[in-house]
Design a protein around this motif. Structure first.
Motif, short mmCIF file in Angstrom:
data_model
loop_
_atom_site.label_atom_id
_atom_site.label_comp_id
_atom_site.label_asym_id
_atom_site.label_seq_id
_atom_site.Cartn_x
_atom_site.Cartn_y
_atom_site.Cartn_z
N ILE A 17 0.92 -1.19 -0.19
CA ILE A 17 0.11 -0.05 0.18
C ILE A 17 0.81 1.10 0.00
O ILE A 17 0.87 2.11 -0.73
CB ILE A 17 -0.97 -0.10 1.45
CG1 ILE A 17 -2.07 -1.19 0.88
CG2 ILE A 17 -1.66 1.37 1.25
CD1 ILE A 17 -2.89 -1.18 2.27
N ASN A 18 1.79 1.47 0.84
CA ASN A 18 2.49 2.69 1.10
C ASN A 18 4.06 2.59 0.61
O ASN A 18 4.75 3.46 0.57
CB ASN A 18 2.42 3.29 2.56
CG ASN A 18 2.85 2.19 3.22
OD1 ASN A 18 3.70 1.26 3.38
ND2 ASN A 18 2.55 2.38 4.69
N ASN A 19 4.17 1.18 0.10
CA ASN A 19 5.59 1.05 -0.27
C ASN A 19 6.83 1.75 0.40
O ASN A 19 7.83 2.24 -0.06
CB ASN A 19 5.61 1.66 -1.95
CG ASN A 19 7.04 1.47 -2.65
OD1 ASN A 19 7.45 0.17 -2.37
ND2 ASN A 19 7.51 2.23 -3.52
N ARG A 20 6.47 1.39 1.91
CA ARG A 20 7.81 1.95 2.87
C ARG A 20 8.12 0.35 3.24
O ARG A 20 7.47 -0.62 3.04
CB ARG A 20 7.21 2.62 3.94
CG ARG A 20 6.87 3.95 3.26
CD ARG A 20 5.83 4.66 4.58
NE ARG A 20 5.47 5.76 4.25
CZ ARG A 20 5.05 6.97 5.31
NH1 ARG A 20 4.92 6.48 6.46
NH2 ARG A 20 4.49 7.86 4.65
N SER A 23 6.25 1.68 7.53
CA SER A 23 4.89 1.21 6.59
C SER A 23 3.83 1.06 7.66
O SER A 23 2.76 1.49 7.44
CB SER A 23 5.17 -0.20 5.93
OG SER A 23 4.21 -0.35 5.34
N LYS A 74 -0.82 7.95 6.91
CA LYS A 74 -0.21 6.94 5.81
C LYS A 74 0.28 5.90 6.49
O LYS A 74 0.72 4.74 5.97
CB LYS A 74 0.96 7.70 4.95
CG LYS A 74 0.49 8.47 4.05
CD LYS A 74 1.05 8.41 2.52
CE LYS A 74 0.21 9.50 1.69
NZ LYS A 74 1.26 10.08 0.81
N ILE A 90 0.18 2.48 8.18
CA ILE A 90 -0.97 1.51 8.34
C ILE A 90 -0.96 1.02 9.63
O ILE A 90 -0.02 0.51 10.25
CB ILE A 90 -0.82 0.10 7.06
CG1 ILE A 90 -0.59 0.67 5.76
CG2 ILE A 90 -1.83 -0.99 7.25
CD1 ILE A 90 -1.94 1.05 5.32
N ASP A 136 -6.49 -0.16 10.19
CA ASP A 136 -6.64 -0.34 8.54
C ASP A 136 -6.69 -1.81 8.05
O ASP A 136 -7.32 -2.30 7.25
CB ASP A 136 -5.37 0.06 8.04
CG ASP A 136 -5.04 1.70 7.96
OD1 ASP A 136 -6.08 2.20 7.28
OD2 ASP A 136 -4.35 2.12 8.62
N TYR A 153 -8.75 -0.83 0.38
CA TYR A 153 -7.23 -1.52 0.19
C TYR A 153 -7.53 -2.97 -0.52
O TYR A 153 -6.68 -3.73 -0.60
CB TYR A 153 -6.66 -2.00 1.38
CG TYR A 153 -6.33 -0.64 2.29
CD1 TYR A 153 -5.71 0.41 1.78
CD2 TYR A 153 -6.61 -0.46 3.71
CE1 TYR A 153 -5.24 1.49 2.41
CE2 TYR A 153 -6.31 0.64 4.26
CZ TYR A 153 -5.79 1.59 3.72
OH TYR A 153 -5.30 2.86 4.39
#
Ligand SMILES: Cc1ncc(COP(=O)(O)O)c(C=O)c1O
Ligand SMILES: Cc1ncc(COP(=O)(O)O)c(C=O)c1O
Lengths: 439, 482, 482, 439
Positions: D148-151, D204, D230, D232, D254, D283
Motif C-alpha cells: 500500500i505505502n511502499n515503505r 510502513s 499513511k 498502516i 486499517d 485496500y
C-alpha cells in the motif's frame, strides 16, 4: 429462551393475539391443571450434561473386541467405518416412515435393496423392511403360520434362543396358540422322535434354529422330510452364517426370520438390533410389516413405494396382519450398508474366520480336558462343560478384561456347569491363547 | 441406480484383520454348505459412499425443513442426543455382560423410568417395548393379565373410539380381544352415551388417546374414568399425544391405569425413517406386578435385573428394549428439565392453535375448537369444487419444500389434513406454511390440473402405487433370474 | 436465505455452563468497551441445522460423484481417516502442553516425516507448512538460505516453466526472487535450450513439477538436474503431481534438492472446500539445517521439539503445522502401505491413459503422448466451429452430474481441460464421463446455445462473476446499513 | 484388490487393451524405475489399524476442559455439538475450492456469511475467506501494508504473540522488509515513547495486539493518535474478545487479523486453526486471499462467486498479492457455525464469563501473595510472578490433571519466573479453587 424452542416473548404475544386469547392459560380450556413442577431438576447446558453423561457411561465396562467370547444372540463383529458414517446421515435419521414417497426415495430405495439382500441371504422370495428384533420376528412368524393354516399349535425346538421362545409365548398365549418345546439330542439338534410324536392335526408350524442357540447346525433337509404337508416350516437363522450355509429355502422353509444385529450393528446393550422376516410370495398377504416395492412415476422413471398396505393396521385396523407400525428401518439401513461393504466374499470370510477361531478355541479347550457338550457340527458357537466355580470365574475374567463364555445356567437354569463360547473374526490366536490361560 | 447394477464382480469394499488362525476343515455336511453365493453387491468403498450420499439427498427429513406430520410429533432431534447415544461405553455393551459391568446402562434406565413415571403420573414402568404399537400390545396384555388374575375370564372386549389410531384396534386384537369401536360425538370427542352402551362386564379396557387424534382434549375425562372403572374395566392411555400435556397434567392424574409413551415422539428421539423407536409402558401400582420381565431394580447402590416376577406377562422382546433410543430420551429430559418440559407443552399447544387460526382462513377445521398440539382440517369443499383432493395438495406441498401433513386419518374426517407443528417450529415457519397452503388453494381453483399432477420438483414425479401393489416387485430383478 | 435473514432478535442457539463465579467489575476503560453488539444472527438450533444441511446439499463433492479436477488429485477421502483424526486424544491437545503429555502426536509426526522421506527419497522434512503454496515458499526460502549461507548473494532469480502452477512464480516472488519464466518445448516439456539460456550464476533455483501440469514426465530430468546443479542452482520439486510416481521413482532419486508435498492431494486428506491442507517440505541432507523450527527429534524413546537450529529459515507458521491433516495422511499411508501405495501410482496412471484414449476420440489431446496421472485436451476446434467454449462445456458437464475438469490451465494450452481421474475411480465412471463429454460435443454442434446457456439443473443457473468483481458485494447488506 | 481402488484384474486388462499397451510397465516410457519397495510395512486393515492408532493417541494426555489454564494463542472453549456435526458434512468436507460456483453454493454462501460475521466482529469492511493461521495472516498483513505505502519498515509491539513475530520475520526478511520490535510498559501495553522514537519516513505499519499476548487490552485510540498519517495500523485481535471490546475499526485500524481457533475449533495440537483477515474496501485490491462476493444468475436469482481473482496467483502469477491458494475454508465454516450458534449474546457471555473466571483466579492468586506482572486492564489472560520451581511444578500439575498457566520462559527466554494464566467460560470456581491448592 431455549436453544430447542424458538419463541421469543414478542412472538408469543403476537401469536396469542392472532389466536384471540389473552394467555397461554386460555388454551387449556377444560384441561385440568394437576402439576406445577416435575420432581426433577431444571434443564442443563450441554457442557455440564456431557460431563455427567460421560461419567455415567464410564460405569459401564467395554471390552476389547478380541477379548470377547460371548455371543448368545448378540455378536461383536468388525463394523467398517463407513457403515455408521453413512447411516448417521441425518437425512436418513430424521426422516419418518416414507409416507410421501416422492421425497423419500432415499429411504425407499435403501429398504428395497435391503429386502433384496435379505432374500439373497435366505433364499426366500420376499422380505419385509424390518421387525423390532429376532424374537418378535419369530413371534410374528408363528402368528402368520396360524393365519395361513388356521391350526393352533406351534412346535419349537428348545435349542433356539430362549428369549425368542419367551417372547413367542407372550405373543401367542393370548390368541390361544399353544407353544410346545421339542427337546434336543446329544448332538444338540432337534430330537426328531420327540418332534414326530408331538406333531398332530392342529400343528401349525415347526420352528428350528439354523444354526441353533448352541451354535449347532440343524439338518434342515432331514427335518423337512419329517414334516407332514401344510405344516409351516419356520427357520430362525443368523444371517452371517448364511454366507456359508445353504439357504433355508433350499430345504423348503416357509418363513425365515432372525436377528440382524450381526450385520453391522453395535450390540447397544441389546437394542436396537433388527428383526428380519422373509417368506414365500404365496404367503405375502399374510405377512406382517412394511414392504417396499418397485414402481414407476408418471414419466416412467423408476421409483419405490410402500406396497400391500391393506395388510397393515392403519388401513385394516383390527383385521391387520400385525399391529406393527414404527419398525426398525434405520437398522435395516445399517444392515444394507454392511452387506454392500462386505459383499459375498467378505461375508463368507467373516463366517469362515469365525468358524476357524471357534474351532481353534474348541480344540484347545479339549486339549485341556474340557468337553464339548454337543457333538453336532457347529459354526462359531459351542457349549462346553465347566466346573462349578466357573460362574464366579466369569466375573473374575471380566475384571481381567475378558468377556468370557457365558455360563448357560443364567439362561437355562437346568444347564448347570456349561458355558457357551463364541468367536468371531475379531478374535485372534493371541487373544484366544490369553483366554485359555484362565482355563 | 441400485447397488446391484453398480456391482462389479471381484471388487471389494472391506478388508478383514488377520486372526493368525489356521484354516480348519469344514465339518459341516456337504448338503448344508452353501453352493451359490448370495448375490450381494461387490463394490469399492467410494461406490458405497456415493450411493448412500446420493440416496440421502433424496430424502426429506426434519433437518431439511418443516415436517408437520400430525400424530407423529416430528420435533427437532437434537444432535447432542445423537452424540451421547454414540458413546462407545453405551454402544459396545453386550446385554449379558456381568451386571457389575453394566451399571451405567442400568442406572440410566432406572433413572429414565423414574422420570417417565413422574411425567406420566404412573407408579412403575417397563422400557422394553420397541415402539408405540408394541407398547400398546404390552399394555393391553397387562390389562388382560389383570382381569385373569382376578379370575375374571369374561372380559373379552376392548373399546376403541373410531378416531383412534389403527394400532389401537390392531393391538387389542393381537392381545386376543374383540374390538368394539364406538362412534365419536359431534364435538369429536368420546360420546358418553355410546360409551355407556358399550361398557359392560365383558369389557376389559377402554383405549383412549388424550388429546385425541383430532387434537382435542377429552373434557369429560373424569366422567369417562369413573364410568370405565365403575364397569370394572381399565383405562388405557395411548401416549402418542403426550406432548400437548407436558407441564399441565398427567395421564395418571386423569385416572388412567396404563400408559404407553413414544420416546420417538414426545422425547425427541429421531424416527429413523420409521424406527427404531421406544414405547415404554407405565402402570398404576396395582398393575406393576404384571409388567414384563426383567425389571430393573436398585438394591442399595447396585442396579440389578429381576426376572422373578411370577405374575408378569413375560417378555415382549429380547433383552431390555432399545437402549440407544433411551439414551437419547434421557439426555433430552435432562436437557429440558422441569422448566424446559413445561415450555415444550405450552409452545406445542401455542403453535398448533396459531397455525389452526391461519389454516382456518384457507379451509375449514373439522372440529373448530381450541385445540391442543394438533388439529384436523378438511379440503372436502375444494375437492367438490375442483376435483383436487387432499392427496394432490399434499403432493403440491412437496414442490414448495415442505412435507405434507398426515392425511386420511382419523378416518372420521374426509379429505383431511392432520397438522402438528410441534414446539420446535418458529412462527416464521408456520406463517410460511400457511402462505404456501393458501397459494396451492388458489392454484387448485385456477388450474386444478397443475395441482393434480404435482409434484414436479421432487427426485421423482408422482409414483404409481396402485400398480406397485397390484403387481408387486419385492426385490431387485437380477438379470438371468426368472 | 442467509443466516441474517433467518435471524430473530432474542432467539438463541446456545446455553453455557454455570461457572459459579460472581460478576467482576469490568475494569476496561469505557471507550474500549463495545457499544453496538456485532450483528451476528440470532437463531435456534434447528434453524442452524437446517441452514447448513440445505447448504451442504448445494455442494458438489467427491462423495457425490466424479471430480476430475486436474492438478488437484480429487481422490476418495476415506472415512476411516476422518474418524481417526477426530479422536479426542488428538484434537483436544494444546500445542504448548508439557512434552511428556504429547508423545502420541510427536511420535505420529516423527513417523509420518520418515515415511514421507522414504516416499520422496529425501533426507529430512518439515511438516509445518499449511498447504502446497506454503510449502513452496518454505522450500524456496531454504534455497535462498542455502545460497546466502555460502555467501553467494547474486543468485536473485528463480526459473519457472511457463506450464507451472501460478503458485510457483508467486512463491518465488514472495521469497524475494525475480521470476524467469521459460517456454516449454514443443513436446510440452522443459526446453533444454531455453533452460540453458536462463541458467547462470544469478539463478538460485529451478522449480519443476514432474510430471508437469500437462501430465507429462520430464524425460530429460537427468540432464536437467545436471545442468541446474552445474550452474550452482538448486532443483525444486512441486509435489502436486507425486501421485503419478508412487511405486516407481522418487524426486530424491531424480536429483531434486527440495520437495514439497500436498497431503491433501497424494495422501487423500480431504480438500475441505479449499483447505486446510498440509504441505510438508523435504530436503536433501545438505539443506536439512535450513528447515523451519521446531524440528521433531527422537531422543532415546522420547520425542522432543528442537528450536535450536541457528541456520533455520525460522517459522513459517505458528506451532507445528496442520496436525489433524497429518493424522489423516498417516492413517492413509498405514492403510495403503508399501503394496497399496505402489498400486495407487499404477492405477492413477492407468486411469489417466485410459481416459485420455477415450477423450482423444472427442477432442485433441494437447500433447498426444502417453501421460502420467492426468492429461490436457483442448476444445479449441469446437470453439472455432461453434463458439462453444471450454467454460460452456464445463457448465454443461454439471448438468450431467459430474464436476468439470480444471480449465484454462496450464496457460500454454487454449480452451483446455486438464483431466485427472485419480486411481479411486472405476472404469465405469471413466466410461460414463467420456459418454457425457461426447454427448455435449454433439449438443454443441447441433444446438450451441443449449450448451452456452448451461447449466440448467444446478441450484443456481450460470452466475455473473464479471459484475460480481466489478461491483463487489463483500458482505451481507443489513437493512439500515448504507 | 483394495477397498480404495476399484480395478479388477479383468478391467485392468481391458483398459490396457484400449490404451494399446501390453502392460502397466509400458505406461512408464522414459520414467526411471528407482524403487521396488518402500521400507515400510504393507497395508493394514481397519480393525488392526484402529487398535494401533487408538493406542498411539493414548500416549497423549487430554485434560478436563475446566482444568485447563493455558491459552497463549490457543483456547479451550465450549464447542456446541452442532458445530462439528454440521461442519463434518462430507458434502462440505470433500469439496474443493469452489471453481464451479453453480455447484458450490453451499461453500460459497457459507463463506460469504463467514466474511460478513468477521466484518461485524472487527467492524471492518471486507474480510477474506481465510488464511492459514493468525501468524501468517499477520505476515501477509505486513506485506500488504508495504504494497500500500511502499515503505519497508514494520514496527511490532513485542507484546503480541511471539510466534507471529517469528513467522512475520520469515515472510518479511526475504523481501527486505525490516521488522522492529517495540517494547512494553509496566502496564503491559506498547511503549508509546519507544514507538514514537522508532517511527520514521520508511515506517510502513504499526502492529499491536488487542488484547495482546499478555491478555492486556491496548488503548487503540491512544496509539492511533500517535501514528502519523499513511502509516498502516494493523491490529492483531482475538475474536471472542471483540464481543466485549469496541471494534478496532472505530479507532482507525486499517487491517485487523488474528487467529480464529477460539471460534468453535478444537486445539488440534496447534493446527488447523484459521487466520482471519479483514481490512477496508479501499485496500481490497491489495489484499491477499480469496474473497467471496454476492451476485446473480442469468435468471436473476441470488448467488455467490469468488471475486477479484485477478489479485490471485493463478491469474497474476508472480505479481499476485500472495501465493496463497488452498486456504482454510473448512475452518471458516466451523467459525461461521459457531458464531451463528452463539449469536451476539452468547459470544458476549463467553467473553464475560472468561473475564470473570480470570479475574477470580487473579484475585485469589493475589490473596496468596502472587503478583500480577502488568497493571493494564486484562480480559481473560494475565501474567503473574511465580517462583523458580514453577517450571517443574508445571509438569507435576499435568500429572495431577491440570494444564496449568504456562511458564513464559519457554516462549520469551528473558521472562523468567513468570507464568501466563488463562481462563475461559469452562473453568469453574471449583476447578479454579482446586488449581489454587497447588499455589
Ligand atoms: C396415536 C398413535 N398411537 C400409536 C402409534 C403407534 O406408534 P408406533 O409407530 O411407535 O408403533 C402412533 C404412531 O403414529 C400414533 O400416532
Ligand atoms: C501444481 C500445483 N502446485 C501447487 C499447488 C498449490 O497447492 P495448495 O493449493 O495446497 O497451496 C497446486 C494446487 O492446486 C498445484 O496444482
Amino acid at each position: 429462551m431455549h436453544r430447542y424452542i424458538p419463541h421469543t416473548e414478542e412472538e408469543i404475544n403476537e401469536m396469542l393475539n392472532e389466536i384471540g386469547v389473552k394467555s397461554l392459560e386460555d388454551l387449556y380450556v377444560g384441561v385440568p391443571k394437576t402439576i406445577d413442577n416435575y420432581n426433577f431438576e431444571n434443564g442443563k447446558d450441554e457442557f455440564t450434561l456431557k460431563n455427567e453423561i460421560i461419567k455415567l457411561s464410564q460405569k459401564n465396562k467395554i471390552f476389547k473386541p478380541e477379548n470377547i467370547f460371548m455371543g448368545a444372540g448378540i455378536y461383536f463383529h468388525h463394523i467398517p467405518t463407513i457403515v455408521e458414517h453413512l447411516a448417521n446421515n441425518q437425512r436418513f435419521v430424521t426422516a419418518y416412515t416414507p409416507y410421501q414417497a416422492e421425497v423419500s426415495q432415499g429411504t425407499l430405495q435403501a429398504l428395497f435393496e435391503y429386502q433384496t439382500m435379505m432374500c439373497e441371504l435366505t433364499g426366500m422370495e420376499v422380505a419385509n423392511s424390518s421387525m423390532y428384533d429376532g424374537a418378535t420376528a419369530l413371534a410374528e412368524a408363528m402368528l402368520m403360520a396360524v393365519r395361513i393354516n388356521n391350526r393352533h399349535k406351534i412346535l419349537v425346538s428348545k435349542a433356539i434362543n430362549p428369549e425368542y421362545i419367551k417372547v413367542s409365548k407372550t405373543y401367542c398365549t393370548p390368541q390361544n396358540i399353544e407353544i410346545e418345546e421339542i427337546s434336543w439330542t446329544d448332538e444338540g439338534t432337534i430330537d426328531l422322535d420327540d418332534l414326530k410324536n408331538k406333531i398332530d392335526a392342529d400343528t401349525s408350524a415347526v420352528v428350528v434354529g439354523y444354526p441353533n442357540f448352541f451354535g449347532v447346525i440343524e439338518d434342515l433337509k432331514l427335518i423337512k422330510e419329517n414334516l407332514p404337508e401344510k405344516i409351516i416350516f419356520i427357520v430362525v437363522s443368523e444371517p452371517i452364517s448364511l454366507a456359508l450355509l445353504e439357504p433355508p429355502k433350499t430345504f423348503g422353509a416357509d418363513i425365515v426370520v432372525g436377528e440382524g444385529q450381526s450385520l453391522g450393528i453395535t450390540p447397544n446393550f441389546g437394542g436396537p438390533g433388527i428383526g428380519f422376516f422373509t417368506t414365500l410370495e404365496k404367503y405375502v398377504r399374510k405377512m406382517p410389516g412394511r414392504i417396499i416395492g418397485e414402481t414407476k412415476d408418471i414419466e416412467g422413471k423408476k421409483g419405490y413405494v410402500m406396497i400391500l398396505q391393506t395388510r397393515e393396521q392403519h388401513i385394516r385396523r383390527a383385521k391387520a396382519t400385525s399391529n406393527i407400525c414404527s419398525n426398525h428401518a434405520l437398522m435395516a439401513l445399517y444392515n444394507a450398508i454392511y452387506m454392500a461393504t462386505m459383499g459375498p466374499q467378505g461375508l463368507k470370510q467373516v463366517a469362515l474366520m469365525s468358524y476357524n477361531a471357534a474351532h481353534y478355541l474348541s480344540k484347545k479347550l479339549e486339549e485341556k480336558g474340557y468337553k464339548r457338550v454337543f457333538s453336532g457340527p457347529f459354526l462359531n458357537e459351542f457349549a462346553f462343560t465347566v466346573n462349578e466355580k466357573y460362574k464366579e470365574k466369569w466375573h473374575e475374567l471380566a475384571l481381567n478384561d475378558f468377556l468370557g463364555p457365558i455360563p448357560l445356567e443364567f439362561i437355562y437354569p437346568e444347564l448347570k456347569n456349561i458355558a457357551l463360547a463364541c468367536c468371531t473374526e475379531v478374535n485372534t490366536k493371541e487373544s484366544i491363547n490369553a483366554l485359555l490361560k484362565n482355563f | 441406480m441400485t447397488l446391484f447394477e453398480l456391482s462389479k464382480s471381484g471388487r471389494i469394499g472391506y478388508e478383514l484383520p488377520n486372526n493368525n488362525i489356521e484354516d480348519f476343515e469344514i465339518e459341516i455336511p456337504e448338503h448344508l454348505l452353501r453352493k451359490k453365493p448370495p448375490k450381494l453387491p461387490e463394490l469399492n468403498e467410494v461406490d458405497i459412499v456415493r450411493h448412500y450420499t446420493n440416496l440421502a439427498s433424496k430424502n426429506y427429513s426434519v433437518d431439511v425443513d418443516f415436517y408437520p406430520l400430525g400424530s407423529c410429533t416430528m420435533k427437532y432431534n437434537p444432535k447432542f442426543n445423537e452424540k451421547m447415544a454414540s458413546i462407545d461405553n453405551f454402544t459396545l455393551i453386550h446385554p449379558y455382560q456381568p451386571v457389575e459391568t453394566v451399571q451405567g446402562s442400568l442406572s440410566l434406565m432406572y433413572e429414565l423410568k423414574n422420570m417417565l413415571c413422574e411425567i406420566t403420573g404412573m407408579d412403575d414402568m417397563t422400557l422394553q417395548p420397541a415402539a408405540g404399537a408394541h407398547g400398546e400390545l404390552t399394555g393391553i396384555l397387562i390389562a388382560k393379565a389383570y382381569h385373569l388374575s382376578k379370575g375374571d375370564t369374561k372380559r373379552i372386549k376392548a373399546i376403541v373410539p373410531d378416531s383412534a389410531h389403527g394400532t389401537n384396534p390392531a393391538s387389542a386384537r393381537m392381545a386376543g380381544f374383540e374390538v368394539v369401536e364406538i362412534k365419536s360425538g359431534p364435538d369429536g370427542r368420546v360420546d358418553l352415551n355410546e360409551l355407556e352402551k358399550a361398557l359392560g362386564d365383558d369389557v376389559a379396557v377402554l383405549m383412549l388417546t388424550n388429546p385425541n387424534t383430532l387434537g382435542l382434549f377429552e373434557k369429560d375425562i373424569d366422567k369417562i374414568t369413573e364410568m370405565v372403572h365403575k364397569a370394572g374395566a381399565l383405562l388405557y392411555y395411548d401416549g402418542a399425544n403426550l406432548n400437548a400435556l407436558l407441564g399441565r397434567t398427567r395421564p395418571g392424574d386423569m385416572g388412567f391405569d396404563i400408559v404407553h409413551l413414544n420416546l420417538h415422539k414426545t422425547f425427541s428421539t429421531p424416527h429413523g425413517m420409521g424406527g427404531p423407536g421406544s414405547g415404554p409402558v407405565g402402570v398404576k401400582k396395582h398393575l406393576a406386578k404384571f409388567l414384563p420381565i426383567p425389571e430393573i431394580i436398585k438394591d442399595g447402590d447396585v442396579f440389578k435385573l429381576n426376572y422373578n416376577k411370577p405374575d408378569s406377562i413375560g417378555m415382549v422382546r429380547s433383552f431390555y428394549g432399545n437402549f440407544s433410543v433411551m439414551v437419547r430420551a434421557y439426555v433430552y429430559i435432562k436437557t429440558m428439565g422441569n422448566d424446559g418440559l413445561k415450555k415444550v407443552g405450552h409452545m406445542a399447544v401455542l403453535n398448533a392453535n396459531y397455525l389452526r387460526k391461519k389454516v382456518e382462513k384457507i379451509m375449514p377445521i373439522a372440529y373448530p375448537d381450541i385445540c391442543m398440539h394438533e388439529f384436523v382440517s378438511t379440503c372436502e369443499n375444494l375437492t367438490k369444487e375442483t376435483g383436487v383432493k387432499a392427496l394432490d395438495i399434499a403432493k403440491r406441498l412437496l414442490d414448495y419444500g415442505v412435507h405434507a401433513p398426515t392425511m386420511y386419518f382419523p378416518l372420521i374426517v374426509h379429505e383431511d389434513f392432520m397438522i402438528e407443528p410441534t414446539e420446535t417450529e418458529s412462527k416464521d415457519t408456520l406463517d410460511n406454511f400457511a402462505e404456501i397452503l393458501k397459494k396451492i388453494f388458489e392454484e387448485a381453483r385456477q388450474n386444478p390440473d397443475l395441482v393434480k399432477n404435482a409434484p414436479y420438483n421432487t427426485p421423482v414425479r408422482r409414483l404409481d402405487d396402485v400398480t406397485a401393489s397390484r403387481k408387486p416387485i419385492f426385490k431387485f430383478n437380477f438379470k438371468g433370474d426368472k
